[in-house]
Design a protein around this motif. Structure first.
Motif, mmCIF file in Angstrom:
data_model
loop_
_atom_site.group_PDB
_atom_site.id
_atom_site.type_symbol
_atom_site.label_atom_id
_atom_site.label_comp_id
_atom_site.label_asym_id
_atom_site.label_seq_id
_atom_site.Cartn_x
_atom_site.Cartn_y
_atom_site.Cartn_z
ATOM 1 N N TRP A 100 -38.125 64.479 73.277
ATOM 2 C CA TRP A 100 -36.843 65.039 72.815
ATOM 3 C C TRP A 100 -36.218 64.123 71.781
ATOM 4 O O TRP A 100 -35.705 63.067 72.099
ATOM 5 C CB TRP A 100 -35.893 65.248 74.000
ATOM 6 N N ARG A 101 -36.276 64.553 70.548
ATOM 7 C CA ARG A 101 -35.636 63.821 69.451
ATOM 8 C C ARG A 101 -34.877 64.828 68.618
ATOM 9 O O ARG A 101 -35.467 65.788 68.118
ATOM 10 C CB ARG A 101 -36.691 63.146 68.558
ATOM 11 N N ASP A 102 -33.580 64.643 68.482
ATOM 12 C CA ASP A 102 -32.765 65.481 67.599
ATOM 13 C C ASP A 102 -32.953 66.981 67.840
ATOM 14 O O ASP A 102 -33.283 67.742 66.928
ATOM 15 C CB ASP A 102 -33.037 65.122 66.128
ATOM 16 N N ILE A 103 -32.780 67.398 69.066
ATOM 17 C CA ILE A 103 -32.918 68.819 69.419
ATOM 18 C C ILE A 103 -31.547 69.501 69.268
ATOM 19 O O ILE A 103 -30.593 69.125 69.953
ATOM 20 C CB ILE A 103 -33.390 68.993 70.892
ATOM 21 N N PRO A 104 -31.441 70.510 68.385
ATOM 22 C CA PRO A 104 -30.141 71.182 68.181
ATOM 23 C C PRO A 104 -29.883 72.228 69.273
ATOM 24 O O PRO A 104 -29.874 73.435 69.016
ATOM 25 C CB PRO A 104 -30.309 71.840 66.808
ATOM 26 N N LEU A 105 -29.666 71.761 70.487
ATOM 27 C CA LEU A 105 -29.611 72.655 71.644
ATOM 28 C C LEU A 105 -28.467 73.665 71.543
ATOM 29 O O LEU A 105 -28.615 74.825 71.926
ATOM 30 C CB LEU A 105 -29.485 71.826 72.937
ATOM 31 N N LYS A 106 -27.318 73.209 71.016
ATOM 32 C CA LYS A 106 -26.160 74.108 70.887
ATOM 33 C C LYS A 106 -26.521 75.325 70.018
ATOM 34 O O LYS A 106 -26.296 76.466 70.407
ATOM 35 C CB LYS A 106 -24.988 73.326 70.285
ATOM 36 N N LYS A 107 -27.125 75.066 68.872
ATOM 37 C CA LYS A 107 -27.490 76.133 67.933
ATOM 38 C C LYS A 107 -28.534 77.066 68.567
ATOM 39 O O LYS A 107 -28.422 78.302 68.476
ATOM 40 C CB LYS A 107 -28.025 75.469 66.649
ATOM 41 N N ILE A 108 -29.519 76.473 69.238
ATOM 42 C CA ILE A 108 -30.587 77.272 69.859
ATOM 43 C C ILE A 108 -29.977 78.237 70.886
ATOM 44 O O ILE A 108 -30.300 79.422 70.920
ATOM 45 C CB ILE A 108 -31.624 76.346 70.552
ATOM 46 N N LEU A 109 -29.048 77.719 71.702
ATOM 47 C CA LEU A 109 -28.464 78.558 72.753
ATOM 48 C C LEU A 109 -27.451 79.562 72.186
ATOM 49 O O LEU A 109 -27.327 80.669 72.699
ATOM 50 C CB LEU A 109 -27.817 77.683 73.838
ATOM 51 N N GLU A 110 -26.763 79.167 71.119
ATOM 52 C CA GLU A 110 -25.852 80.120 70.460
ATOM 53 C C GLU A 110 -26.637 81.317 69.932
ATOM 54 O O GLU A 110 -26.241 82.472 70.117
ATOM 55 C CB GLU A 110 -25.125 79.440 69.287
ATOM 56 N N ASP A 111 -27.764 81.047 69.295
ATOM 57 C CA ASP A 111 -28.599 82.124 68.755
ATOM 58 C C ASP A 111 -29.131 83.018 69.867
ATOM 59 O O ASP A 111 -29.240 84.229 69.698
ATOM 60 C CB ASP A 111 -29.777 81.542 67.954
ATOM 61 N N GLU A 112 -29.456 82.392 71.008
ATOM 62 C CA GLU A 112 -30.045 83.156 72.110
ATOM 63 C C GLU A 112 -28.996 84.003 72.849
ATOM 64 O O GLU A 112 -29.229 85.161 73.162
ATOM 65 C CB GLU A 112 -30.719 82.174 73.084
ATOM 66 N N PHE A 113 -27.832 83.403 73.117
ATOM 67 C CA PHE A 113 -26.874 84.066 74.016
ATOM 68 C C PHE A 113 -25.657 84.656 73.293
ATOM 69 O O PHE A 113 -24.891 85.402 73.901
ATOM 70 C CB PHE A 113 -26.401 83.084 75.098
ATOM 71 N N ASN A 114 -25.461 84.262 72.036
ATOM 72 C CA ASN A 114 -24.320 84.757 71.282
ATOM 73 C C ASN A 114 -22.993 84.506 72.030
ATOM 74 O O ASN A 114 -22.157 85.393 72.162
ATOM 75 C CB ASN A 114 -24.520 86.256 70.986
ATOM 76 N N MET A 115 -22.866 83.304 72.549
ATOM 77 C CA MET A 115 -21.656 82.901 73.281
ATOM 78 C C MET A 115 -21.246 81.519 72.786
ATOM 79 O O MET A 115 -22.028 80.833 72.138
ATOM 80 C CB MET A 115 -21.964 82.721 74.776
ATOM 81 N N LYS A 116 -20.040 81.112 73.182
ATOM 82 C CA LYS A 116 -19.606 79.746 72.873
ATOM 83 C C LYS A 116 -20.446 78.767 73.719
ATOM 84 O O LYS A 116 -20.599 78.965 74.938
ATOM 85 C CB LYS A 116 -18.131 79.571 73.207
ATOM 86 N N ILE A 117 -20.993 77.758 73.068
ATOM 87 C CA ILE A 117 -21.812 76.764 73.774
ATOM 88 C C ILE A 117 -21.166 75.393 73.569
ATOM 89 O O ILE A 117 -20.813 75.033 72.438
ATOM 90 C CB ILE A 117 -23.262 76.717 73.209
ATOM 91 N N VAL A 118 -20.991 74.660 74.651
ATOM 92 C CA VAL A 118 -20.436 73.305 74.548
ATOM 93 C C VAL A 118 -21.435 72.334 75.161
ATOM 94 O O VAL A 118 -21.935 72.551 76.268
ATOM 95 C CB VAL A 118 -19.089 73.200 75.298
ATOM 96 N N LEU A 119 -21.731 71.287 74.430
ATOM 97 C CA LEU A 119 -22.664 70.271 74.913
ATOM 98 C C LEU A 119 -21.873 69.024 75.306
ATOM 99 O O LEU A 119 -20.934 68.639 74.617
ATOM 100 C CB LEU A 119 -23.656 69.947 73.785
ATOM 101 N N GLU A 120 -22.241 68.440 76.420
ATOM 102 C CA GLU A 120 -21.539 67.238 76.868
ATOM 103 C C GLU A 120 -22.531 66.308 77.561
ATOM 104 O O GLU A 120 -23.524 66.767 78.134
ATOM 105 C CB GLU A 120 -20.403 67.645 77.846
ATOM 106 N N ASN A 121 -22.273 65.027 77.485
ATOM 107 C CA ASN A 121 -23.060 64.042 78.220
ATOM 108 C C ASN A 121 -22.989 64.351 79.724
ATOM 109 O O ASN A 121 -21.933 64.724 80.232
ATOM 110 C CB ASN A 121 -22.477 62.661 77.892
ATOM 111 N N ASP A 122 -24.107 64.217 80.427
ATOM 112 C CA ASP A 122 -24.141 64.647 81.835
ATOM 113 C C ASP A 122 -23.160 63.882 82.733
ATOM 114 O O ASP A 122 -22.542 64.474 83.622
ATOM 115 C CB ASP A 122 -25.579 64.619 82.403
#
Ligand SMILES: [Zn+2]
Length: 334
Positions: A100-122
């Protein structure tokens, strides 16, 4: 998305806890009640594409197994291991997720679910969970230690998660507590994590055995893999039975955690320190010696007003906090 207060009770958010071992997805209402929860193995060894696919599948499955329709879901919060760029929604690197290097997870999930996505440290998500729905409700200055295989942390200042200059704040496990201490997973020496995490405690026992110190109860070689699989609970029980080797290591682990809490207490003067993770099952056997150590070291005025407590959400702190990122303004525009 703005939520009309009248419709609040019909709305939900999804919290996802992305761990090296498991992915947990939970659909949560605005009061922190989990209405549907799903846990699947991460299978991180299969590579990043496969893991991203599993995250997406887990969320879809979680929605499908519930009675909630996607229209009633206001967004998805992801608690992920760092370092992260939460503004851009990118996981820069994750030690427990190979490749896992520089994975744009927010964008990937936005495209998939068309919802607001928030990423936060666990660990920030766990702190936020306790702040919103657990031990820290109504507390605006709070520090949370996540005590597990490693040690993470989350800092809430004036009711907001403190992220620092580039989202790197809160790495409480990597404060140096002994300059001559053992090597930590991060490469530094003498970090809190190297003394007081489950891995740290086990490694300390191993190195004592290597030095030739015998345990009355544990029958291990220093390189014995059995020690890796032993539960922290058994180590604490062995210590209580009077085994000097484990007793010394456990005492040291609690003492260094106390030093770390005293440091943070003098720096931030929080109202509450919340402890979450496996070691907190020890309850007062942990809290009493821990508080003594903090009392010995922190300014008395800071100590006197400090509550040191065990989290109330158990293993759900992370998913609840991730879900709560959608409900409660975090004072950020991303
Ligand atoms: Zn470290």
């Amino acid at each position: 998305m703005m939520v009309d207060k009248k419709n609040l009770e019909k709305k939900y958010s999804i919290g996802v806890d992305l761990g090296g071992t498991n992915i947990v997805s939970a659909i949560v209402n605005y009061q922190g009640k989990i209405v549907s929860r799903l846990k699947v193995p991460t299978l991180a060894e299969k590579g990043k594409e496969a893991t991203v696919k599993r995250i997406i599948e887990a969320i879809h499955k979680n929605i499908a197994q519930s009675t909630i329709t996607p229209d009633d879901i206001i967004g998805i919060g992801i608690g992920a291991p760092g370092p992260l760029d939460i503004k851009r929604g990118i996981i820069n690197f994750a030690p427990n997720l190979p490749g896992w290097r520089d994975i744009p997870l927010k964008k990937i999930l936005e495209d998939e679910f068309n919802m607001k996505i928030v990423l936060e440290n666990d660990a920030n998500a766990a702190a936020w969970g306790e702040r919103c729905f657990g031990a820290g409700q109504g507390i605006n200055n709070l520090v949370c230690f996540t005590l597990g295989t490693g040690i993470g942390g989350g800092i809430i200042i004036d009711g907001k998660i403190y992220h620092g200059n580039n989202c790197g704040a809160g790495e409480l496990g990597h404060m140096t507590v002994n300059k001559d201490g053992p090597r930590c997973n991060c490469g530094n020496y003498g970090c809190l994590e190297a003394f007081s995490s489950a891995t740290g405690i086990k490694n300390r026992i191993k190195s004592r055995i290597k030095e030739g110190i015998k345990s009355d109860f544990l029958n291990f070689d220093s390189d014995d893999e059995l020690l890796d699989s032993i539960r922290l609970k058994s180590i604490f029980e062995t210590a209580r039975k009077g085994d000097k080797l484990t007793k010394d290591i456990v005492k040291e682990a609690i003492s260094y955690l106390g030093i770390a809490i005293a440091n943070i207490t003098n720096i931030l003067n929080p109202e509450m320190v919340v402890l979450v993770g496996g070691i907190t099952n020890e309850g007062d056997k942990l809290l009493i010696p821990l508080k003594e150590e903090v009392k010995k070291r922190a300014f008395y005025s800071n100590y006197k007003s400090l509550k040191i407590v065990i989290g109330e959400l158990g293993g759900n702190a992370g998913v609840l906090g991730a879900a709560a990122l959608l409900w409660i303004p975090v004072n950020r525009s991303y």
